[in-house]
Design a protein around this motif. Structure first.
Motif, PDB file in Angstrom:
ATOM      1  N   LEU A 299       0.805  -1.144  -0.132  1.00  0.00           N
ATOM      2  CA  LEU A 299       0.014  -0.180   0.154  1.00  0.00           C
ATOM      3  C   LEU A 299       0.990   1.171   0.009  1.00  0.00           C
ATOM      4  N   SER A 300       1.913   1.174   0.810  1.00  0.00           N
ATOM      5  CA  SER A 300       3.006   2.382   0.699  1.00  0.00           C
ATOM      6  C   SER A 300       3.514   2.789  -0.666  1.00  0.00           C
ATOM      7  N   LYS A 301       3.687   1.456  -1.323  1.00  0.00           N
ATOM      8  CA  LYS A 301       4.177   1.828  -2.714  1.00  0.00           C
ATOM      9  C   LYS A 301       3.318   2.384  -3.566  1.00  0.00           C
ATOM     10  N   GLU A 302       1.705   2.070  -3.531  1.00  0.00           N
ATOM     11  CA  GLU A 302       0.812   2.153  -4.278  1.00  0.00           C
ATOM     12  C   GLU A 302       0.462   3.801  -3.795  1.00  0.00           C
ATOM     13  N   PHE A 303       0.263   4.046  -2.746  1.00  0.00           N
ATOM     14  CA  PHE A 303      -0.369   5.361  -2.399  1.00  0.00           C
ATOM     15  C   PHE A 303       0.623   6.303  -1.991  1.00  0.00           C
ATOM     16  N   LEU A 304       1.757   6.076  -1.714  1.00  0.00           N
ATOM     17  CA  LEU A 304       2.945   7.061  -1.200  1.00  0.00           C
ATOM     18  C   LEU A 304       3.978   7.173  -2.210  1.00  0.00           C
ATOM     19  N   ASP A 305       4.294   6.199  -3.078  1.00  0.00           N
ATOM     20  CA  ASP A 305       5.148   6.235  -4.132  1.00  0.00           C
ATOM     21  C   ASP A 305       6.400   5.649  -3.126  1.00  0.00           C
ATOM     22  N   TYR A 306       6.425   5.223  -2.032  1.00  0.00           N
ATOM     23  CA  TYR A 306       7.391   4.826  -1.162  1.00  0.00           C
ATOM     24  C   TYR A 306       8.306   3.677  -1.849  1.00  0.00           C
ATOM     25  N   GLN A 307       9.520   3.648  -2.012  1.00  0.00           N
ATOM     26  CA  GLN A 307      10.145   2.921  -2.566  1.00  0.00           C
ATOM     27  C   GLN A 307      11.562   2.749  -1.722  1.00  0.00           C
ATOM     28  N   PRO A 308      11.769   1.686  -0.861  1.00  0.00           N
ATOM     29  CA  PRO A 308      12.998   1.748   0.053  1.00  0.00           C
ATOM     30  C   PRO A 308      14.193   1.766  -0.879  1.00  0.00           C
ATOM     31  N   ARG A 309      15.272   2.296  -0.397  1.00  0.00           N
ATOM     32  CA  ARG A 309      16.460   2.602  -1.188  1.00  0.00           C
ATOM     33  C   ARG A 309      17.564   1.709  -0.694  1.00  0.00           C
ATOM     34  N   PHE A 310      17.477   1.492   0.617  1.00  0.00           N
ATOM     35  CA  PHE A 310      18.582   0.914   1.325  1.00  0.00           C
ATOM     36  C   PHE A 310      18.463  -0.494   1.954  1.00  0.00           C
ATOM     37  N   SER A 311      19.170  -1.523   1.781  1.00  0.00           N
ATOM     38  CA  SER A 311      19.236  -2.746   2.177  1.00  0.00           C
ATOM     39  C   SER A 311      19.736  -2.636   3.433  1.00  0.00           C
ATOM     40  N   LEU A 312      19.727  -3.764   4.346  1.00  0.00           N
ATOM     41  CA  LEU A 312      20.551  -3.555   5.720  1.00  0.00           C
ATOM     42  C   LEU A 312      21.962  -3.529   5.549  1.00  0.00           C
ATOM     43  N   GLU A 313      22.273  -4.274   4.490  1.00  0.00           N
ATOM     44  CA  GLU A 313      24.013  -3.926   4.447  1.00  0.00           C
ATOM     45  C   GLU A 313      24.274  -2.232   3.949  1.00  0.00           C
ATOM     46  N   GLN A 314      23.479  -1.936   3.019  1.00  0.00           N
ATOM     47  CA  GLN A 314      23.590  -0.454   2.496  1.00  0.00           C
ATOM     48  C   GLN A 314      23.731   0.420   3.707  1.00  0.00           C
ATOM     49  N   GLY A 315      22.630   0.168   4.523  1.00  0.00           N
ATOM     50  CA  GLY A 315      22.425   1.254   5.711  1.00  0.00           C
ATOM     51  C   GLY A 315      23.378   1.161   6.642  1.00  0.00           C
ATOM     52  N   ILE A 316      23.977  -0.143   6.954  1.00  0.00           N
ATOM     53  CA  ILE A 316      25.210  -0.146   7.967  1.00  0.00           C
ATOM     54  C   ILE A 316      26.318   0.506   7.266  1.00  0.00           C
ATOM     55  N   ASP A 317      26.591   0.167   5.994  1.00  0.00           N
ATOM     56  CA  ASP A 317      27.784   0.960   5.429  1.00  0.00           C
ATOM     57  C   ASP A 317      27.782   2.155   5.602  1.00  0.00           C
ATOM     58  N   LEU A 318      26.509   2.903   5.262  1.00  0.00           N
ATOM     59  CA  LEU A 318      26.592   4.417   5.384  1.00  0.00           C
ATOM     60  C   LEU A 318      26.519   4.808   6.980  1.00  0.00           C
TER      61      LEU A 318
END
Ligand SMILES: NC(=O)c1ccc[n+]([C@@H]2O[C@H](COP(=O)([O-])OP(=O)(O)OC[C@H]3O[C@@H](n4cnc5c(N)ncnc54)[C@H](O)[C@@H]3O)[C@@H](O)[C@H]2O)c1
Length: 334
Positions: A299-318
């Motif tokens: 629903l978040s993708k459909e109505f907010l256009d939300y698209q998570p950009r970070f995997s757990l690994e990418q988040g920890i790397d940052l």
């Protein structure tokens, strides 16, 4: 970033703006929408503690160092202060202020702060024609089977989750009566990232395990580290909040990565950055413990256009450099 409209001249209020998510939002607007007027309201910390020893409010001025907008120190439970604040109109209100500590047992205080004061702030926002985006929580699902879907298995296990579910139930009926109102509730899952340090013991497992690993060359996990959570990086939470300003539909939405990962996965990525360390698996003393949370984000993708950009690994790397900086600071104080 995230929205195309210019927010020039728009007034934005962020409650709980000295906290982790609120302050990150404040800096998002300062950076990407410098012509918006951002006001932050927070109770800040007073040194007062709950019986657990945790602080009663976790806001810290250091989260706002460099913030150029207006800062108001006020308690959201103070009706007079809120009425005064709302003498001006806010186009958007991001309501983050809450007792965010899920272990607090004082039901009266949690309900009054998280639910009742929110409803008052919502009324003040709508009276002036403003739009509300507020923080709900995955705590509303309790220990229901994953994936967690809006409208299913909403069965909180603590008063914190109950207070957030009451917020959601209240807005469901307000939206039903007022089709024009723009109200978006965001159920954050396990948020981690920069600016969470001042949450202390209530900060994410990523920060806690990273610091344990550096201080003790060892971390402790409940047997056998396979419990799964939907860990979501702070920048994805910012994305969801900002996109909620242009939500196609008022309502309640999950905000997670959409993927459940286990504590051993965190350890694996931390070892990649910090080198090897020991893992001690200990018995879990809690009769209630969430073994699997996972946000259904359709629903978040459909109505907010939300698209998570970070995997757990990418988040920890940052995030890892900030964790190392915190460790170095703590070492200096020892
Ligand atoms: N961080 C997460 O993983 C997570 C997950 C689900 C939901 N949430 C929700 O997101 C919101 C923000 O969470 P956070 O992680 O930034 O927590 P936080 O504790 O860092 O931020 C909350 C802020 O609210 C302020 N506050 C508390 N009581 C107040 C009062 N009576 N009046 C004014 N200010 C008050 C605190 O001082 C703090 O700065 C909260 O509503 C929380 O319940 C967070």
């Amino acid at each position: 970033m995230y929205i195309s409209q210019s927010l020039e001249g728009k007034k934005i209020l962020i409650t709980g703006g000295a906290g982790f998510i609120g302050s990150t939002l404040a800096f998002y607007f300062q950076t990407y929408h410098p012509k918006a007027q951002v006001v932050v309201v927070d109770k800040f910390r007073s040194g007062e503690v709950f019986p657990s020893g945790n602080l009663t409010s976790l806001g810290h001025f250091k989260n706002l160092l460099g913030f150029k907008g207006r800062v108001v120190c006020a308690d959201i439970n103070d009706a007079d202060a809120m009425h005064k604040l709302f003498e001006e109109k806010f186009d958007y209100v991001f309501h983050q202020a809450a007792i965010s500590d899920t272990t607090v047992m004082n039901q009266e205080l949690v309900m009054r702060t998280n639910h009742d004061s929110f409803i008052e702030i919502l009324k003040l926002t709508l009276q002036k024609g403003g739009k509300m985006i507020y923080a709900s929580s995955a705590g509303t699902y309790g220990n229901s089977p994953a994936p967690n879907m809006i409208g299913y298995g909403e069965s909180p296990e603590n008063v914190y989750g109950f207070s957030k579910l009451c917020m959601d139930e209240s807005i469901r009926s307000i939206i039903a009566q007022n089709q024009d109102a723009h109200i978006v509730g965001l159920r954050f899952f396990n948020v981690y990232g920069e600016r969470e340090f001042y949450k202390g013991k209530t900060a994410s497992m990523i920060l806690q395990l990273g610091l344990q690993a550096m201080h003790h060359k060892k971390v402790r996990l409940f047997k056998y580290g396979e419990q799964k959570r939907d860990f979501v990086y702070i920048q994805d939470v910012v994305q969801a909040n900002v996109k909620a300003m242009e939500a196609k539909k008022s309502g309640i939405y999950n905000v997670g990565s959409g993927e459940a990962r286990c504590f051993n996965d965190i350890v694996g990525r931390l070892k990649h950055h910090l080198g090897d360390f020991d893992v001690e698996y200990i018995d879990n003393p809690y009769t209630f413990y969430q073994n699997h949370t996972e946000a259904d984000i359709s629903l978040s993708k459909e109505f907010l256009d939300y698209q998570p950009r970070f995997s757990l690994e990418q988040g920890i790397d940052l995030y890892i450099d900030e964790i190392k900086t915190i460790y170095a600071r703590e070492q200096k104080c020892l």
